[in-house]
Enzyme design. Structure first.
Site, PDB file in Angstrom:
ATOM      1  N   GLY A 153       0.982  -1.107   0.016  1.00  0.00           N
ATOM      2  CA  GLY A 153       0.054  -0.080   0.012  1.00  0.00           C
ATOM      3  C   GLY A 153       0.905   1.356  -0.062  1.00  0.00           C
ATOM      4  N   ARG A 154       2.206   0.930   0.259  1.00  0.00           N
ATOM      5  CA  ARG A 154       2.908   2.194   0.315  1.00  0.00           C
ATOM      6  C   ARG A 154       4.562   1.837   0.017  1.00  0.00           C
ATOM      7  NH1 ARG A 154       3.029   3.827   6.661  1.00  0.00           N
ATOM      8  NH2 ARG A 154       2.942   1.914   7.676  1.00  0.00           N
TER       9      ARG A 154
ATOM     10  N   LYS B 149       9.509   2.922   0.979  1.00  0.00           N
ATOM     11  CA  LYS B 149       8.502   2.818   1.856  1.00  0.00           C
ATOM     12  C   LYS B 149       7.728   4.243   2.178  1.00  0.00           C
ATOM     13  CE  LYS B 149       6.795   0.616   6.127  1.00  0.00           C
ATOM     14  NZ  LYS B 149       6.963  -0.276   7.119  1.00  0.00           N
TER      15      LYS B 149
ATOM     16  N   ASP C 112      -3.011   6.783   2.331  1.00  0.00           N
ATOM     17  CA  ASP C 112      -2.308   8.073   1.683  1.00  0.00           C
ATOM     18  C   ASP C 112      -1.081   7.499   1.075  1.00  0.00           C
ATOM     19  OD1 ASP C 112      -0.830   7.668   3.963  1.00  0.00           O
ATOM     20  OD2 ASP C 112      -1.129   9.867   4.583  1.00  0.00           O
TER      21      ASP C 112
ATOM     22  N   ARG D 269      14.486   0.590   1.815  1.00  0.00           N
ATOM     23  CA  ARG D 269      15.165  -0.612   2.426  1.00  0.00           C
ATOM     24  C   ARG D 269      15.424  -1.629   1.300  1.00  0.00           C
ATOM     25  NH1 ARG D 269       9.458  -2.581   5.391  1.00  0.00           N
ATOM     26  NH2 ARG D 269       8.266  -2.797   2.935  1.00  0.00           N
TER      27      ARG D 269
ATOM     28  N   ARG E 196       6.550 -12.536   0.668  1.00  0.00           N
ATOM     29  CA  ARG E 196       6.161 -12.892   1.805  1.00  0.00           C
ATOM     30  C   ARG E 196       5.114 -13.938   1.961  1.00  0.00           C
ATOM     31  NH1 ARG E 196       5.270  -7.381   3.931  1.00  0.00           N
ATOM     32  NH2 ARG E 196       6.700  -6.130   2.600  1.00  0.00           N
TER      33      ARG E 196
ATOM     34  N   ASP F 121       1.055 -11.574   6.322  1.00  0.00           N
ATOM     35  CA  ASP F 121       1.597 -10.473   5.262  1.00  0.00           C
ATOM     36  C   ASP F 121       2.838  -9.853   5.638  1.00  0.00           C
ATOM     37  OD1 ASP F 121      -0.571  -9.346   6.815  1.00  0.00           O
ATOM     38  OD2 ASP F 121       0.208  -7.454   5.705  1.00  0.00           O
ATOM     39  N   ASN F 122       3.033 -10.034   6.964  1.00  0.00           N
ATOM     40  CA  ASN F 122       4.613  -9.155   7.599  1.00  0.00           C
ATOM     41  C   ASN F 122       5.273 -10.646   7.629  1.00  0.00           C
ATOM     42  OD1 ASN F 122       3.457  -6.981   7.417  1.00  0.00           O
ATOM     43  ND2 ASN F 122       2.892  -7.116   9.414  1.00  0.00           N
TER      44      ASN F 122
ATOM     45  N   ASP G 201       8.978  -5.421   7.895  1.00  0.00           N
ATOM     46  CA  ASP G 201       7.851  -4.838   7.918  1.00  0.00           C
ATOM     47  C   ASP G 201       7.867  -4.207   9.528  1.00  0.00           C
ATOM     48  OD1 ASP G 201       7.254  -4.887   5.456  1.00  0.00           O
ATOM     49  OD2 ASP G 201       4.971  -5.409   5.886  1.00  0.00           O
TER      50      ASP G 201
HETATM   51  P1  AMP Z   1       1.432  -2.894   7.961  1.00  0.00           P
HETATM   52  O1  AMP Z   1       0.720  -3.048   9.213  1.00  0.00           O
HETATM   53  O2  AMP Z   1       2.350  -1.712   8.131  1.00  0.00           O
HETATM   54  O3  AMP Z   1       2.217  -4.239   7.671  1.00  0.00           O
HETATM   55  O4  AMP Z   1       0.475  -2.708   6.855  1.00  0.00           O
HETATM   56  C1  AMP Z   1      -0.843  -3.465   6.641  1.00  0.00           C
HETATM   57  C2  AMP Z   1      -1.213  -3.044   5.190  1.00  0.00           C
HETATM   58  O5  AMP Z   1      -1.633  -2.066   5.328  1.00  0.00           O
HETATM   59  C3  AMP Z   1      -0.219  -3.134   4.320  1.00  0.00           C
HETATM   60  O6  AMP Z   1      -0.753  -3.872   3.190  1.00  0.00           O
HETATM   61  C4  AMP Z   1       0.228  -1.975   3.996  1.00  0.00           C
HETATM   62  O7  AMP Z   1       0.700  -1.501   2.557  1.00  0.00           O
HETATM   63  C5  AMP Z   1      -1.006  -0.957   4.328  1.00  0.00           C
HETATM   64  N1  AMP Z   1      -0.570   0.334   4.869  1.00  0.00           N
HETATM   65  C6  AMP Z   1      -0.515   0.800   6.012  1.00  0.00           C
HETATM   66  N2  AMP Z   1      -0.240   2.177   5.924  1.00  0.00           N
HETATM   67  C7  AMP Z   1      -0.646   2.829   4.759  1.00  0.00           C
HETATM   68  C8  AMP Z   1      -0.960   3.979   4.055  1.00  0.00           C
HETATM   69  N3  AMP Z   1      -0.518   5.177   4.831  1.00  0.00           N
HETATM   70  N4  AMP Z   1      -1.203   3.933   2.785  1.00  0.00           N
HETATM   71  C9  AMP Z   1      -1.431   2.974   2.142  1.00  0.00           C
HETATM   72  N5  AMP Z   1      -1.529   1.606   2.615  1.00  0.00           N
HETATM   73  C10 AMP Z   1      -1.104   1.465   4.182  1.00  0.00           C
HETATM   74 MG    MG Z   2       3.298  -5.111   6.241  1.00  0.00          MG
END
Ligand code: AMP
Ligand code: MG
Length: 488
Positions: free
Chosen positions: A89-90, A105, A117, A168, A175, A244-245, A254
């Protein structure tokens, strides 16, 4: 071009979104070496265009061009429930250098951003940067962090903050969730492509086995079992062990609301949003096992290419049973080393468990306790050991020290040699939350010196570094309970 996911069912072209007026917040010269990045006198890239590249503002530096940045789709289980499709997502994969993937990232929205965002805030970027490099220095497999680039661009979280981009590096960011993605789409051809690519690039030995896919599963599972044992041994809590992590290379990836234990509390929860304590310290091994079960069920169709459904399940089930065995072996090895024990005696496990229970009961600082344990000698008297004062039940800990000293007497190594060995596995310096927090607060005032200082100290976690002694201390009382949420 090395291993990269291909195909529009799993990745999409994703140019980064520029940010205004980027500046360096942090940079790792050690990570830069991995990609042969040429540095100037101050330890930053010689070519200033690298700042723009790592900010996501341009895709070339000198001769180097990243012509096809992508983001990838993955699916997965979050907090124990199927969450469907997620994806980068980012995170944007710029491309590869020296067979390593370079990712940004927080470089803007991707095809998989959903409501997000695509940005990351300064504080979480600094935490990921510092922890990636600290974990590497501790000898724990991890993605590496090359840089944090800041900008005054605002992002909205619980309050208004500023954006940053963390770059990174890893051999691959694939994953468990990527396997789950194709499995959930019941796309066996693409699932097979993924497993085949993974084997040819990273697990070539599996290709020669009778059952390559089963063997691949066992290797991934063993690496992750070993990884969690290493986490436990330094008191690292990941915080969000969603499928997913979880890296299929057995890397820590992550970094979010992670935390190192200060005082030992077996059921410590580092993620403020983890109300049920699913990812508490003592649950990490079983949760990783659970994630391996997710991987096993995603890989089931690959075994069914050769075996009946019943046989395939039976093979994977028995492969899964190896996880706790490998984990226990690695954990015991790690904690024996922490205690300076080279011989393997069965009662060692009870000795280790009694110590952890006593530390838990008295909330003893995990890192300093193990570091100082190396001062004990074969002829020490329990009542002379100053660490006993940290325990509420003196009689109990005196008995433990007595048993420990008896146990040390069975070892061949002398006190000095053992101390040297113990100090190579019991770090003096870890990324304590309060240290990260004060570096972040300064950085939010545009003073990045504390980030650099922490990075320097944590790059040699086993060295005495006397001048930095204060950084080894447990947190002051008012900074013991810093809460870290998922918001980042
Ligand atoms: P995380 O907990 O950081 O591993 O994120 C879980 C999911 O949410 C992943 O698919 C990330 O890409 C997405 N995600 C987290 N923060 C954002 C953000 N600000 N914008 C878009 N996607 C996000
Ligand atoms: Mg993640």
């Amino acid at each position: 071009m090395p291993f990269t996911l291909r195909g529009d069912d799993v990745c999409q072209p994703t140019p980064p979104t520029p940010i205004p007026n980027p500046y360096w917040v942090a940079f790792s010269a050690s990570a830069a070496k991995l990609i042969d990045l040429e540095l100037g006198a101050v330890g930053l890239p010689k070519d200033p265009d690298w700042l723009e590249l790592l900010a996501g503002n341009q895709l070339n530096v000198g001769e180097l061009t990243f012509s096809s940045p992508i983001s990838t789709a993955y699916s997965g289980h979050q907090f124990g429930s199927w969450a469907g499709q997620l994806g980068d997502g980012r995170a944007i994969l710029l491309g590869d250098m020296n067979q390593l993937e370079l990712q940004l990232k927080g470089a803007g929205k991707t095809h998989y951003s959903r409501m997000g965002d695509g940005r990351a805030v300064l504080r979480s970027s600094i935490r990921e940067f510092l922890c990636s490099e600290a974990m590497h220095a501790l000898g724990i497999p991890t993605s590496r962090a090359l840089s944090v680039v800041g900008s005054k661009q605002r992002v909205i979280r619980e309050k208004l903050e500023t954006a940053a981009v963390c770059s990174r590096i890893a051999p691959s960011f694939i994953r468990v969730g990527h396997f789950e993605h194709f499995a959930s789409l019941q796309n066996i051809v693409r699932l097979k492509d993924l497993a085949d690519l993974l084997m040819s690039e990273f697990y070539p030995k599996c290709l020669n086995k009778n059952d390559p896919y089963l063997s691949l599963f066992k290797e991934i599972s063993a690496r992750n079992a070993k990884l969690v044992a290493q986490w436990q041994s330094v008191g690292f809590c990941h915080g969000v062990l969603n499928s997913d992590n979880i890296s299929v290379l057995g890397l820590t990836i992550d970094y979010g609301p992670f935390g190192f234990l200060d005082h030992f509390e077996i059921d410590h929860i580092c993620n403020h949003s983890d109300h049920g304590g699913r990812y508490a310290y003592h649950r990490q091994p079983q949760i990783m096992h659970w994630n391996m079960a997710c991987l096993a069920s995603a890989m089931l169709p690959l075994l069914e290419l050769k075996y009946s459904p019943e046989e395939s399940q039976a093979h994977l089930r028995s492969a899964l049973e190896e996880f706790p065995v490998t984990y226990a072996k690695e954990w015991q090895q790690a904690f024996r080393s922490k205690l300076g024990l080279q011989l393997e005696i069965e009662s060692d496990i009870e000795l280790i468990e009694r110590l952890l229970q006593a530390m838990h009961d008295s909330k003893v600082d995990f890192t300093t306790f193990f570091r100082q344990l190396s001062n004990i000698q074969k002829d020490s008297r329990p009542t002379d050991i100053t660490q006993r004062d940290e325990f509420l039940d003196r009689e109990n800990i005196d008995q433990w020290f007595t048993d420990y000293i008896h146990r040390l007497q069975k070892e061949v190594l002398g006190d000095e040699a053992r101390k040297g060995m113990m100090n190579q596995v019991n770090p003096k310096y870890i990324l304590r939350n309060h240290l990260a927090q004060s570096a972040i607060e300064k950085a939010q005032q545009d003073d990045f010196s504390e980030v650099a200082r922490l990075q320097l100290i944590l790059s040699k976690p086993f060295d005495e570094q006397e001048i930095f002694g204060d950084y080894a201390k447990p947190p002051p009382v008012d900074m013991q309970r810093i809460e870290v949420s998922c918001s980042s």
